[in-house]
Design a protein around this motif. Structure first.
Motif, short mmCIF file in Angstrom:
data_model
loop_
_atom_site.label_atom_id
_atom_site.label_comp_id
_atom_site.label_asym_id
_atom_site.label_seq_id
_atom_site.Cartn_x
_atom_site.Cartn_y
_atom_site.Cartn_z
N LEU A 158 1.19 -49.21 -18.07
CA LEU A 158 1.41 -49.46 -16.65
C LEU A 158 2.66 -50.29 -16.47
CD1 LEU A 158 -2.13 -50.46 -15.31
CD2 LEU A 158 -1.03 -48.23 -15.17
N ALA A 159 3.36 -50.03 -15.38
CA ALA A 159 4.42 -50.93 -14.94
C ALA A 159 3.77 -51.93 -13.99
CB ALA A 159 5.52 -50.14 -14.22
N VAL A 160 3.73 -53.19 -14.40
CA VAL A 160 2.99 -54.22 -13.66
C VAL A 160 3.95 -55.32 -13.23
CG1 VAL A 160 1.12 -55.92 -13.77
CG2 VAL A 160 0.89 -53.73 -14.97
N THR A 161 3.90 -55.68 -11.95
CA THR A 161 4.69 -56.79 -11.42
C THR A 161 3.73 -57.81 -10.82
OG1 THR A 161 6.53 -55.32 -10.88
CG2 THR A 161 6.51 -57.48 -9.80
N ALA A 270 -1.33 -58.52 -8.97
CA ALA A 270 -0.15 -57.76 -9.39
C ALA A 270 -0.17 -56.39 -8.73
CB ALA A 270 -0.11 -57.62 -10.90
N VAL A 271 1.00 -55.76 -8.66
CA VAL A 271 1.10 -54.37 -8.22
C VAL A 271 1.44 -53.53 -9.44
CG1 VAL A 271 3.54 -54.59 -7.55
CG2 VAL A 271 2.15 -52.77 -6.57
N ALA A 272 0.78 -52.39 -9.57
CA ALA A 272 0.94 -51.57 -10.78
C ALA A 272 1.07 -50.10 -10.42
CB ALA A 272 -0.26 -51.77 -11.71
N HIS A 273 1.75 -49.39 -11.31
CA HIS A 273 1.80 -47.93 -11.22
C HIS A 273 2.00 -47.39 -12.62
CE1 HIS A 273 6.22 -47.63 -11.75
NE2 HIS A 273 6.27 -48.75 -11.05
N GLY A 274 1.77 -46.10 -12.80
CA GLY A 274 1.95 -45.49 -14.11
C GLY A 274 3.38 -45.61 -14.60
N HIS A 275 3.56 -46.10 -15.82
CA HIS A 275 4.89 -46.37 -16.34
C HIS A 275 5.69 -45.09 -16.56
CE1 HIS A 275 7.93 -48.92 -17.97
NE2 HIS A 275 7.84 -48.46 -19.19
N GLU A 276 5.00 -44.01 -16.90
CA GLU A 276 5.69 -42.76 -17.23
C GLU A 276 5.79 -41.81 -16.04
OE1 GLU A 276 3.63 -41.13 -20.54
OE2 GLU A 276 4.20 -42.73 -21.93
N VAL A 277 5.22 -42.19 -14.91
CA VAL A 277 5.24 -41.32 -13.73
C VAL A 277 6.16 -41.93 -12.68
CG1 VAL A 277 3.85 -40.24 -11.93
CG2 VAL A 277 2.88 -40.60 -14.20
N PRO A 278 7.27 -41.27 -12.35
CA PRO A 278 8.17 -41.84 -11.34
C PRO A 278 7.46 -41.96 -9.99
CG PRO A 278 9.21 -39.99 -12.52
CD PRO A 278 7.76 -39.99 -12.89
N LEU A 279 7.72 -43.04 -9.30
CA LEU A 279 7.15 -43.22 -7.97
C LEU A 279 7.79 -42.26 -6.98
CD1 LEU A 279 6.92 -47.10 -7.57
CD2 LEU A 279 5.04 -45.50 -7.85
N THR A 280 7.01 -41.74 -6.06
CA THR A 280 7.56 -40.96 -4.97
C THR A 280 8.36 -41.89 -4.06
OG1 THR A 280 5.65 -41.33 -3.53
CG2 THR A 280 5.55 -39.44 -5.05
#
Length: 311
Positions: A158-161, A270-280
């Motif tokens: 995950l990409a986590v901030t 934190a806010v997270a999204h899949g590290h390998e999936v580009p955000l829309t």
């Protein structure tokens, strides 16, 4: 078959003249004629009867004409749809968050986002951090607000901030001490023997409260157990007992709020999204709106006591 060839074909069919069609398409007439001949070779049929001063569609041209119009119209619709999505006049974003944030932080952020991008569809899914991480991994969410570190099964990449450190506080229907002057702080040990209103299993706040009580050497008692956020606050208002809740929820609850004495209780959001999936584009815009909202709230001193910005 190329879209450009279909446009040239349509121009000739509508003007019944090669030269005027070339002028309408801003192309040299020999080039337009050459593209029409290439299209005819591709299709294996002549599309026009060419006689001096008269251009007419053949049967093959008549058959192609409505299809060419439909193809070019669909192409323009696709171009406009993509353009609107890129410019955030359309799109969709799916956000996950714990119930405690859905009653505090999330509504304010979504209100700002909706005002800016009214054409973007919003979907919100509530759950504990472990569920949110799993839904991110399955591609069922674009973004999620989670409590770190997550426990249980290992989180995927995950990409986590980290955004905020939020204090957990004690809320009650009346000031601690049975109506006496409210105390400034309460120690976790003072909850020993005092029945609490407690969230259902799966709440991050429940796990933090239980861990703090056990670290203080006792097992907490429950006046009522198993509620969701709104139910827990309602039980506290009814006088069933105090509850440990996040500071941002407490600030909106209308209940008496007592912070815990140092080192206190807290959690990191934190806010997270899949590290390998580009955000829309829509998800990127929502993430930017979230960060901007928190930074503005911190500058304006609007974050509840004990809530600290980590950006």
């Amino acid at each position: 078959m190329q879209l450009q060839q279909l446009r040239y074909f349509l121009a000739v069919a509508e003007t019944r003249h090669f030269t005027r069609a070339a002028e309408a398409e801003h192309v040299a007439q020999p080039s337009l004629s050459q593209q029409i001949r290439s299209l005819e070779r591709e299709l294996g049929a002549e599309l026009f009867h060419r006689t001096r001063g008269n251009i007419a569609l053949t049967d093959a041209g008549d058959a192609l004409l409505p299809l060419a119009r439909r193809i070019l119209a669909d192409t323009e619709s696709a171009r406009l749809a993509v353009q609107e999505t890129v410019q955030l006049r359309r799109g969709r974003v799916r956000l996950g968050a714990p119930p405690s944030l859905c009653t505090s932080l999330v509504p304010d952020v979504l209100r700002v986002f909706r005002d800016r991008y009214p054409g973007v569809a919003l979907g919100v899914r509530e759950g504990g951090s472990r569920d949110l991480v799993r839904w991110l991994a399955a591609g069922e969410l674009d973004l999620a607000l989670i409590i770190t570190p997550t426990s249980g099964e290992a989180a995927p990449a995950l990409a986590v901030t980290e955004l905020l450190h939020e204090a957990l506080v004690l809320v009650s229907a009346e000031p601690p001490g049975g109506g006496r002057r409210p105390r400034r702080t309460v120690r976790v040990a003072e909850l020993d023997g005092r029945p609490l209103v407690m969230f259902r299993e799966g709440y991050d706040v429940r796990e933090a409260a239980l861990a703090a009580c056990r670290a203080a050497g006792f097992e907490p008692e429950f006046a009522v157990e198993g509620g969701e956020m709104d139910a827990v606050l309602g039980f506290v208002r009814a006088g069933l007992g105090p509850a440990v809740v996040p500071g941002m929820v407490a600030a909106r609850s209308g209940l008496a709020v007592t912070p815990f004495a140092g080192p206190g209780l807290g959690r990191t959001i934190a806010v997270a999204h899949g590290h390998e999936v580009p955000l829309t584009r829509a998800a990127e815009a929502l993430r930017a709106t979230l960060l901007e909202h928190l930074c503005e709230a911190a500058r304006a001193g609007e974050l509840p006591p004990g809530t600290r910005l980590l950006l």
